[in-house]
Write a protein that holds these residues in place. Structure first.
Motif, PDB file in Angstrom:
ATOM      1  N   LEU A  47      33.855  39.456  36.433  1.00 57.08           N
ATOM      2  CA  LEU A  47      32.641  39.202  35.674  1.00 57.08           C
ATOM      3  C   LEU A  47      31.767  38.234  36.469  1.00 57.08           C
ATOM      4  N   ALA A  48      30.523  38.080  36.066  1.00 54.96           N
ATOM      5  CA  ALA A  48      29.628  37.106  36.698  1.00 54.96           C
ATOM      6  C   ALA A  48      28.834  36.416  35.597  1.00 54.96           C
ATOM      7  N   CYS A  49      29.532  35.668  34.778  1.00 59.79           N
ATOM      8  CA  CYS A  49      28.959  35.107  33.552  1.00 59.79           C
ATOM      9  C   CYS A  49      27.828  34.125  33.854  1.00 59.79           C
ATOM     10  N   ARG A  50      26.806  34.165  33.001  1.00 54.22           N
ATOM     11  CA  ARG A  50      25.651  33.299  33.204  1.00 54.22           C
ATOM     12  C   ARG A  50      26.006  31.820  33.082  1.00 54.22           C
ATOM     13  N   HIS A  51      27.049  31.489  32.325  1.00 49.06           N
ATOM     14  CA  HIS A  51      27.398  30.090  32.085  1.00 49.06           C
ATOM     15  C   HIS A  51      28.615  29.643  32.884  1.00 49.06           C
ATOM     16  N   CYS A  52      28.981  30.391  33.928  1.00 47.86           N
ATOM     17  CA  CYS A  52      30.190  30.076  34.696  1.00 47.86           C
ATOM     18  C   CYS A  52      29.980  28.848  35.576  1.00 47.86           C
ATOM     19  N   GLY A  53      30.730  27.800  35.320  1.00 47.23           N
ATOM     20  CA  GLY A  53      30.585  26.570  36.079  1.00 47.23           C
ATOM     21  C   GLY A  53      31.039  26.670  37.514  1.00 47.23           C
ATOM     22  N   SER A  54      31.981  27.568  37.805  1.00 50.74           N
ATOM     23  CA  SER A  54      32.499  27.700  39.165  1.00 50.74           C
ATOM     24  C   SER A  54      31.798  28.784  39.971  1.00 50.74           C
ATOM     25  N   ARG A  55      30.838  29.485  39.359  1.00 51.16           N
ATOM     26  CA  ARG A  55      30.145  30.599  40.017  1.00 51.16           C
ATOM     27  C   ARG A  55      31.156  31.615  40.558  1.00 51.16           C
ATOM     28  N   ALA A  56      32.167  31.913  39.774  1.00 51.38           N
ATOM     29  CA  ALA A  56      33.242  32.780  40.239  1.00 51.38           C
ATOM     30  C   ALA A  56      32.728  34.177  40.559  1.00 51.38           C
ATOM     31  N   GLY A  57      33.403  34.832  41.483  1.00 49.65           N
ATOM     32  CA  GLY A  57      33.073  36.192  41.891  1.00 49.65           C
ATOM     33  C   GLY A  57      33.980  36.609  43.025  1.00 49.65           C
ATOM     34  N   ARG A  58      33.748  36.058  44.209  1.00 52.19           N
ATOM     35  CA  ARG A  58      34.600  36.324  45.358  1.00 52.19           C
ATOM     36  C   ARG A  58      35.676  35.256  45.474  1.00 52.19           C
ATOM     37  N   ALA A  59      36.815  35.647  46.054  1.00 49.35           N
ATOM     38  CA  ALA A  59      37.875  34.680  46.312  1.00 49.35           C
ATOM     39  C   ALA A  59      37.392  33.632  47.313  1.00 49.35           C
ATOM     40  N   ARG A  60      37.921  32.429  47.199  1.00 47.96           N
ATOM     41  CA  ARG A  60      37.651  31.423  48.220  1.00 47.96           C
ATOM     42  C   ARG A  60      38.233  31.905  49.553  1.00 47.96           C
ATOM     43  N   PRO A  61      37.647  31.506  50.679  1.00 51.10           N
ATOM     44  CA  PRO A  61      38.148  32.002  51.966  1.00 51.10           C
ATOM     45  C   PRO A  61      39.503  31.432  52.366  1.00 51.10           C
ATOM     46  N   ASP A  62      39.934  30.367  51.719  1.00 51.60           N
ATOM     47  CA  ASP A  62      41.152  29.672  52.150  1.00 51.60           C
ATOM     48  C   ASP A  62      42.077  29.387  50.967  1.00 51.60           C
ATOM     49  N   GLU A  63      42.223  30.345  50.070  1.00 47.39           N
ATOM     50  CA  GLU A  63      43.084  30.127  48.906  1.00 47.39           C
ATOM     51  C   GLU A  63      44.541  29.984  49.318  1.00 47.39           C
ATOM     52  N   LEU A  64      45.299  29.252  48.516  1.00 44.37           N
ATOM     53  CA  LEU A  64      46.702  29.000  48.828  1.00 44.37           C
ATOM     54  C   LEU A  64      47.471  30.304  48.991  1.00 44.37           C
TER      55      LEU A  64
END
Length: 428
Positions: A47-64
């Motif tokens: 999703l790309a929610c209008r109220h998303c505080g983290s601006r989530a969408g794509r994975a971070r480039p360096d996730e654990l």
């Protein structure tokens, strides 16, 4: 499903802040242990929610990696974490999410998950159950049209309800979480009839905060004076949920110290809000291993270290960014919070809510006590966008806080609502 419009997804590829300094020693007050963790295991989202505080969408480039995540589980257990919520982005989009959950369960950590529910299929629900996830919270932000608008995807409301049904069919306890914002405020009471049909055990409500994409949409944000109508509404919800044996859980940015505090905080030892718990009881971890005292706090100001350069215990005990609530904070308070009667207890309430408005903590206008005090003077506060957000995960804009007389014709309505607990300041 069709996306209702296009929203910006962060593509910065910014890496973790791995080389932050730590104090030489831990102090006695730094031996406090977090009981509750919120772990963003991926920033990837469907999703790309209008109220998303983290601006989530794509994975971070360096996730654990999986190995790093499982090592973190051991560190969490060693530190004393007893309860954790897995989030994203969308947690189930990480391939090993069920392995992480199973490891946490095996370590004795009570594990839950929060989801937007777009693709929480029966198969994924079965994986959650096998992993030992004890409860799942589905995000629902109003009735169908409003929810789909906020989630920027037509059909997301129906998908969220289907997720609740899938959880119910599998016998997994379930709850709902809802953001309270300008478009949905009058839909919250009707929403209870919808979600209670899925036999939820609790409902968390919180005010939408001006972080991330929400900072790009000032029209979503409530104004501070709207606490005069929001708080009676939440109180009405509390009584209605109690009658249905559903626990209402007001988040820490709802309050403070108004006439409904005892009703809404009956499970607190002192029956009232007790201020920010970041770095005291709570812990937040981002998908790249960055560590914060609260998962919601802005990354730039509150990351204290990274798991790739330090052990979790060392960051918890010795990072300045996690220590701020362990010290005397009276000198940080400013604006009306500085002179408030409850300042020594409240400490400006939710740090996240205040900081993202002004770029520093110590003043939080989303306060029922404050709105009532201003109302007695015939005045109110209003927020106005001053500078836009840069467009990074967990970023924020800058707002001006204006104090002004109530507009003609609204003052008496506001006073009547404050006295009776019923009605809306702007009639529909």
């Amino acid at each position: 499903m069709q996306r209702s419009d296009r929203l910006v997804v962060d593509r910065s590829g910014r890496s973790a802040r791995v080389h932050l300094p730590l104090a030489a020693d831990a102090r006695p007050q730094d031996r406090a242990r977090p009981r509750y963790l919120v772990w963003e295991i991926t920033l990837r989202c469907d999703l790309a929610c209008r109220h998303c505080g983290s601006r989530a969408g794509r994975a971070r480039p360096d996730e654990l990696t999986t190995a790093e995540a499982l090592d973190l589980v051991d560190q969490l257990a060693e530190l004393g974490v007893r309860e954790a919520t897995l989030i994203g982005g969308e947690a189930y989009l990480r391939d090993d999410w069920h392995l992480i959950a199973a490891a946490m369960t095996a370590a004795g950590i009570h594990t839950s998950m929060t989801t937007g529910g777009r693709a929480l299929t029966p198969e994924r629900v079965a994986m959650a159950k096998e992993a030992g996830i004890e409860t799942v919270s589905v995000s629902i932000d109003g009735l169908v049209k409003t929810h789909d608008h906020l989630r920027a995807l037509r059909g997301s409301y129906d998908a969220a309800l289907q997720a609740l049904q899938n959880l119910k069919d599998a016998g997994i306890p379930r709850s709902v979480n809802t953001q309270l914002c300008a478009p949905n405020l009058r839909e919250i009471e009707p929403l209870l009839d919808v979600i209670s049909a899925y036999e939820i055990h609790s409902w968390q409500v919180q005010i939408t905060v001006a972080m991330g994409r929400a900072a790009d949409h000032p029209e979503l944000l409530l104004q501070p004076w709207q606490m005069l109508e929001l708080m009676p509404m939440v109180a009405r919800i509390a009584k209605a949920t109690e009658a249905r044996q559903i626990r209402l859980w007001p988040a820490s940015n709802i309050g403070y110290f108004g006439p409904y505090e005892r009703l809404l905080r009956s499970d607190h030892p002192s029956a009232h809000q007790s201020g920010c718990e970041a770095g005291l009881r709570t812990l937040g971890i981002e998908a790249n291993g960055d560590i914060k005292g609260c998962p919601s706090l802005p990354t730039a100001d509150y990351v204290g270290g990274n798991l790739r350069s330090a052990r979790l215990r060392d960051v918890w005990e010795r990072a300045a960014a996690l220590r701020f609530n362990r010290d005397d904070r009276q000198h940080e308070l400013w604006g009306r919070c500085a002179g408030c009667y409850y300042a020594d207890v409240c400490k400006a309430g939710c740090t996240w809510t205040g900081h993202v408005l002004f770029g520093r903590r110590g003043n939080n206008p989303y306060c029922h006590h404050r709105a009532l005090d201003l109302l007695r003077q015939g005045r109110r506060e209003r927020l106005e966008l001053a500078a836009p957000a840069p467009g990074q995960p967990f970023d924020h804009a800058e707002y001006r806080l204006l104090e002004e007389p109530w507009p003609e014709g609204l003052l008496e309505r506001a006073r009547r609502i404050a006295a009776t607990g019923d009605g809306w300041i702007h009639p529909s």
